[in-house]
Design a protein around this motif. Structure first.
Motif, mmCIF file in Angstrom:
data_model
loop_
_atom_site.group_PDB
_atom_site.id
_atom_site.type_symbol
_atom_site.label_atom_id
_atom_site.label_comp_id
_atom_site.label_asym_id
_atom_site.label_seq_id
_atom_site.Cartn_x
_atom_site.Cartn_y
_atom_site.Cartn_z
ATOM 1 N N UNK A 16 0.812 -1.218 0.000
ATOM 2 C CA UNK A 16 0.000 0.000 0.000
ATOM 3 C C UNK A 16 0.838 1.259 0.000
ATOM 4 N N UNK A 17 2.066 1.185 0.480
ATOM 5 C CA UNK A 17 2.989 2.329 0.509
ATOM 6 C C UNK A 17 2.370 3.563 1.189
ATOM 7 N N UNK A 18 1.768 3.321 2.362
ATOM 8 C CA UNK A 18 1.276 4.425 3.169
ATOM 9 C C UNK A 18 -0.129 4.880 2.862
ATOM 10 N N UNK A 19 -0.797 4.307 1.847
ATOM 11 C CA UNK A 19 -2.149 4.722 1.472
ATOM 12 C C UNK A 19 -3.152 3.706 1.997
ATOM 13 N N UNK A 20 -4.059 4.141 2.879
ATOM 14 C CA UNK A 20 -5.053 3.226 3.436
ATOM 15 C C UNK A 20 -6.068 2.824 2.382
ATOM 16 N N UNK A 21 -6.407 3.717 1.479
ATOM 17 C CA UNK A 21 -7.357 3.354 0.420
ATOM 18 C C UNK A 21 -6.765 2.290 -0.493
#
Length: 636
Positions: free
Chosen positions: A215-220
């Motif tokens: 995800x590299x820091x993106x929750x979506x």
């Protein structure tokens, strides 16, 4: 009811449900509780980290009326009143979301300004949310500036952007800015675990780690990948299935590659790379996993025991850390990062992967100051066979005698008769390196011990060294009474100038080329072709006209297009009906060779003038170390 994706189903409805943005939640909560409300907010950050979610929660806080209909502005919206439910459903009349990516012009900005002049229909505040605000045109920004700075008391602006650097400074200065940060993999994994527990989806810890990293820091992005992984795994999340879906490389492959690199085992390295190819694993993913493993190894080398002991992925880093020196780890880490960018340039990504890994083997083991981590702690570390062989070759070279260059032969100086003078007692060496007054030494400076340049060697060989008279004032033109007669030094030998074998055709071609160059009729490579060519023959052409044969040595100048352009220039400006044909060969008489001959003659004349000048000869005779620096003479 149709299926709702996880990213929408589990969107935060209040500040308590927000994950990973505590600094923003705290500031907004305190501002709402104290009634310190700004008229414009700017939320920045990468995709999928909650910018739109924070905007909707803020709109609910401003317009929530509570379950009983008597509530006011609050930091904890009820979620059951009409305003909260309609904002969550994206149909609240006083909350407007504008996508600036598709509505970026001045007409949309004027429409917003017109709608801002009307009071809220049902709510307490009107809230205009502009997403991807950096894509608004400059005219649209300028149209909004006045309203953005002094909006009506019932209007709030919320801007969201992934690129705040493209926002106008005049807009940034009018907004209260909050920077939403990318979330840590641990935070993402914990939230995914809660979501999957509510969805009753079985999950393996390894699968969660893979999804949280991808995800590299993106929750979506994490929730979207989780939706995809559930479909791929048939309703459950298993590590092998998630790894296959993401194209991730098993850490064991990276571990075996680093072990082969540490031991300088080329066959094992190539065998492992071939195994990756046969399994269809990504070369870019392999380098990414290698870089992640090397990063953990570097942490373990610098701060032993700092890695998370509960993470099973760190076991490999703790085992491999003693095999490489810290600087070798940093070097290999840089190669892995740079190698990912080079894979697209390679003819085959696996060949590019092999070249990146072999690049590390080009550096000697334990060389250049390398010191293994185990050596620093006192543990013995036996070198690999390849390293031992390399060390043996280095030791053998070190024991070999170093050849000493032969001294430069200098002509013997003639004997000079001097009156007998008693030698003074040697003065004690001063303790200070520099003095206000120092005796001038007749010895040449250190830089004059070097051998003269090749073109100046004949000149110095012909000049007999003459000792300077002691305590004689330095004069540029010594008189015969003050200085004994010294024979003038012989002029320096100038290399012979190669003569051009001039021909009648060469004279004609040089005249035509000079006329074309003066008229700027030829330029660039066409001019170079004309200068380097020799006119070897003029023959009658079929159908009338003449055929001019040019001889050119350089292959790049024999292109048909250049010959056609040169032919057109000659026909147009010289009025000749000719056809030019270019053949390969070394020209004997070309305009370029004539120019080189003329330049060499001017250079020889200039050097002769300098060497024969009486003043120059007097200075060379009076100062034994004086010489004319070769190449310093330029004709006027």
């Amino acid at each position: 009811m149709s299926y709702v994706v996880l990213a929408r189903k589990y969107r935060s409805r209040n500040f308590e449900e927000m994950v990973g943005q505590d600094h923003v939640v705290r500031a907004l909560t305190h501002a709402l509780e104290q009634g310190r409300l700004h008229h414009a907010y700017l939320f920045t950050g990468t995709r999928g980290i909650g910018k739109t979610t924070v905007s909707r929660i803020l709109a609910k806080c401003l317009n929530c009326i509570g379950p009983d209909g008597n509530g006011g502005i609050t930091a904890r919206p009820c979620g059951v009143c009409t305003a909260c439910r309609e904002i969550d459903a994206d149909r609240y009349i006083d909350y407007t979301e504008l996508d600036a990516a598709s509505n970026r012009g001045i007409d949309e900005a004027r429409d917003l300004i017109e709608r801002a002049s009307y009071k809220p229909s049902v709510g307490r505040f009107k809230v205009f949310m502009i997403d991807e605000a950096h894509q608004l045109t400059k005219d649209a920004f300028n149209a909004l500036l006045k309203t953005l700075e002094e909006p009506p008391e019932y209007l709030k602006f919320v801007l969201a952007t992934t690129d705040p650097e493209k926002m106008l400074p005049t807009v940034l200065s009018r907004c209260l800015q909050f920077n939403l940060r990318p979330m840590a993999p641990q935070t993402v994994a914990e939230h995914l675990e809660n979501v999957l527990a509510k969805e009753n989806v079985p999950v393996e810890p390894g699968a969660l780690r893979l999804l949280s990293r991808a995800a590299r820091g993106s929750m979506r992005d994490a929730l979207s990948l989780t939706d995809q992984a559930i479909a791929y795994g048939g309703g459950k999340l298993e590590e092998p299935a998630v790894r296959a879906m993401l194209g991730s490389v098993d850490r064991r492959h990276a571990q075996r590659l680093i072990e082969a690199l540490a031991s300088r085992d080329g066959p094992a390295l190539l065998a492992e790379a071939e195994g990756l190819r046969s399994q269809g694993l990504s070369a870019a993913g392999t380098l990414e996993e290698i870089a992640r493993l090397l990063q953990q190894m570097a942490v373990e080398q610098v701060v032993p025991g700092a890695l998370d002991t509960t993470d099973p992925d760190t076991d490999a880093a703790r085992q491999l850390a003693p095999l490489l020196a810290p600087d070798e780890t940093q070097l290999l880490y840089s190669m892995a990062l740079q190698g990912r960018a080079e894979l697209s340039l390679a003819p085959d990504e696996y060949a590019g992967l092999v070249m990146v890994l072999l690049r590390f083997l080009a550096f000697p083991a334990n060389g250049g100051g390398f010191e293994r981590a185990a050596d620093r702690t006192g543990a013995s570390n036996a070198p690999a066979p390849a390293s031992a062989a390399l060390q043996a070759r280095v030791a053998e070279r070190a024991r070999a005698p170093v050849p000493v260059p032969a001294p430069v032969a200098r002509p013997p100086a003639p004997a000079v008769t001097r009156p007998a003078v008693p030698a003074p007692a040697p003065a004690p060496r001063p303790a200070v390196a520099t003095q206000a007054s120092a005796k001038v030494s007749d010895e040449p400076p250190p830089w004059m011990d070097e051998a003269p340049f090749e073109d100046a060697a004949p000149a110095r060989a012909a000049e007999p060294p003459v000792p300077a008279p002691e305590k004689t004032p330095i004069t540029l033109r010594p008189s015969p009474a003050a200085t004994p007669a010294v024979p003038a030094p012989a002029p320096a030998a100038v290399p012979a100038v190669p003569r051009v074998q001039r021909t009648a055709l060469g004279d004609r071609w040089a005249e035509i080329v000079a006329a074309l160059a003066a008229a700027n009729a030829i330029a660039a490579l066409v001019r170079e072709l004309a200068m380097q060519a020799e006119l070897t023959a003029i023959e009658a052409a079929e159908g009338g006209g003449e055929r001019w044969c040019l001889r050119v040595e350089r292959e790049t100048l024999r292109a048909p297009t250049l010959a056609e352009k040169l032919q057109a220039a000659v026909v147009t400006h010289a009025g000749l009906n000719i056809k030019i044909e270019v053949s390969a060969g070394v020209p004997d008489d070309s305009p370029a060779r004539r120019d080189a001959e003329a330049a060499a003659l001017r250079q020889r004349e200039a050097e002769a003038i300098i060497h024969n000048d009486p003043l120059v000869q007097a200075m060379l005779a009076q100062f034994s170390t004086a010489r004319i620096v070769p190449g310093s003479i330029r004709p006027a």
